[in-house]
Write a protein that holds these residues in place. Structure first.
Motif, short mmCIF file in Angstrom:
data_model
loop_
_atom_site.label_atom_id
_atom_site.label_comp_id
_atom_site.label_asym_id
_atom_site.label_seq_id
_atom_site.Cartn_x
_atom_site.Cartn_y
_atom_site.Cartn_z
N VAL A 14 -11.37 54.68 98.21
CA VAL A 14 -12.05 53.41 97.96
C VAL A 14 -11.20 52.25 98.46
O VAL A 14 -11.71 51.31 99.08
N ASP A 15 -9.90 52.31 98.20
CA ASP A 15 -8.98 51.24 98.62
C ASP A 15 -8.95 51.12 100.15
O ASP A 15 -9.05 50.02 100.69
N ASP A 16 -8.84 52.24 100.84
CA ASP A 16 -8.82 52.21 102.31
C ASP A 16 -10.15 51.77 102.90
O ASP A 16 -10.19 51.07 103.91
N CYS A 17 -11.23 52.18 102.26
CA CYS A 17 -12.56 51.80 102.74
C CYS A 17 -12.74 50.28 102.62
O CYS A 17 -13.21 49.61 103.55
N GLY A 18 -12.35 49.71 101.49
CA GLY A 18 -12.44 48.26 101.31
C GLY A 18 -11.52 47.50 102.24
O GLY A 18 -11.89 46.45 102.80
N GLY A 19 -10.31 48.00 102.42
CA GLY A 19 -9.38 47.35 103.35
C GLY A 19 -9.89 47.38 104.78
O GLY A 19 -9.75 46.40 105.52
N ALA A 20 -10.47 48.50 105.17
CA ALA A 20 -11.01 48.62 106.53
C ALA A 20 -12.20 47.69 106.71
O ALA A 20 -12.34 47.06 107.77
N PHE A 21 -13.07 47.57 105.69
CA PHE A 21 -14.19 46.64 105.79
C PHE A 21 -13.70 45.21 105.95
O PHE A 21 -14.19 44.47 106.81
N THR A 22 -12.72 44.84 105.15
CA THR A 22 -12.17 43.47 105.23
C THR A 22 -11.57 43.20 106.60
O THR A 22 -11.82 42.15 107.20
N MET A 23 -10.78 44.15 107.09
CA MET A 23 -10.16 43.99 108.40
C MET A 23 -11.21 43.88 109.50
O MET A 23 -11.12 43.02 110.38
N GLY A 24 -12.24 44.72 109.44
CA GLY A 24 -13.30 44.68 110.44
C GLY A 24 -14.12 43.41 110.36
O GLY A 24 -14.50 42.83 111.38
N ALA A 25 -14.41 42.95 109.14
CA ALA A 25 -15.21 41.74 108.98
C ALA A 25 -14.45 40.50 109.45
O ALA A 25 -15.01 39.63 110.14
N ILE A 26 -13.18 40.41 109.13
CA ILE A 26 -12.39 39.25 109.57
C ILE A 26 -12.17 39.29 111.07
O ILE A 26 -12.40 38.30 111.78
N GLY A 27 -11.72 40.44 111.59
CA GLY A 27 -11.51 40.55 113.04
C GLY A 27 -12.80 40.39 113.81
O GLY A 27 -12.85 39.70 114.84
N GLY A 28 -13.88 41.00 113.31
CA GLY A 28 -15.18 40.86 113.95
C GLY A 28 -15.69 39.43 113.88
O GLY A 28 -16.32 38.94 114.82
N GLY A 29 -15.41 38.76 112.77
CA GLY A 29 -15.81 37.36 112.64
C GLY A 29 -15.13 36.47 113.65
O GLY A 29 -15.76 35.61 114.28
N VAL A 30 -13.83 36.68 113.84
CA VAL A 30 -13.09 35.88 114.83
C VAL A 30 -13.63 36.16 116.23
O VAL A 30 -13.92 35.24 117.00
N PHE A 31 -13.77 37.43 116.57
CA PHE A 31 -14.24 37.81 117.89
C PHE A 31 -15.66 37.30 118.14
O PHE A 31 -15.95 36.74 119.20
N GLN A 32 -16.54 37.48 117.18
CA GLN A 32 -17.93 37.07 117.35
C GLN A 32 -18.08 35.55 117.38
O GLN A 32 -18.98 35.03 118.04
N SER A 33 -17.22 34.83 116.67
CA SER A 33 -17.30 33.37 116.72
C SER A 33 -16.96 32.87 118.12
O SER A 33 -17.63 31.97 118.65
N ILE A 34 -15.97 33.46 118.74
CA ILE A 34 -15.61 33.08 120.11
C ILE A 34 -16.72 33.48 121.08
O ILE A 34 -17.14 32.69 121.94
N LYS A 35 -17.21 34.70 120.92
CA LYS A 35 -18.27 35.18 121.80
C LYS A 35 -19.55 34.35 121.64
O LYS A 35 -20.19 33.97 122.63
N GLY A 36 -19.93 34.04 120.41
CA GLY A 36 -21.12 33.22 120.16
C GLY A 36 -20.98 31.81 120.70
O GLY A 36 -21.93 31.23 121.22
#
Length: 162
Positions: A14-36
């Motif tokens: 559960v801990d790793d799943c939540g950490g991975a979601f957070t990392m993906g959401a933050i990294g994806g948010g940064v990448f998608q904001s630049i792309k958008g």
């Protein structure tokens, strides 16, 4: 001997799943904001709206993909720890390979083998870097401890500089 304290296996997933979601959401948010921002029409208002919209739509999807990978990886890792009875780098390397294979299963056996190799190689590189970093820092701290050295080999103390 465990090098660092980790959660016990059921909670680790559960801990790793939540950490991975957070990392993906933050990294994806940064990448998608630049792309958008780059792909929107030229006015600044439309660019900001395009950036915000891209983050709103894609960042949770990327976070979810990371969470699936992290949860599957941790589940396999915990299973290997239970089966083998020890926790070592081989568990992580094998978990990375099996995770890659399972996630590529819908694409066929050839894709599974390629993804398994990439997952195993990536985790072997990560584990190898971690081992090298631990050895380097252990040596560095060992050299700083004068108690472990022979006192006759230490330079004489200069009492004139007080």
């Amino acid at each position: 001997m465990e090098e660092y304290a980790r959660e016990p296996c059921p909670w680790r997933i559960v801990d790793d799943c939540g950490g991975a979601f957070t990392m993906g959401a933050i990294g994806g948010g940064v990448f998608q904001s630049i792309k958008g921002f780059r792909n929107a029409p030229k006015s600044i208002r439309r660019r900001l709206k395009g950036s915000t919209n891209a983050v709103r739509v894609r960042a949770p999807q990327i976070g979810g993909s990371f969470a699936v990978w992290g949860g599957l990886f941790s589940t396999i890792d915990c299973g290997l720890v239970h089966l083998r009875g020890k926790e070592d780098p081989w568990n992580s390397i094998t978990s990375g390979a099996l995770t890659g294979a399972v996630l590529a299963a819908r694409s066929g056996p050839l894709a599974m083998v390629g993804s398994a190799m990439m997952g195993g190689i990536l985790l072997a590189l990560i584990e190898g870097c971690g081992i090298l970093l631990n050895r380097y820092t252990a040596q560095q701290f060992q050299n700083l401890n004068p108690v472990t050295e022979d006192p006759s080999q230490l330079p004489p103390k200069d009492h004139t500089r007080l």
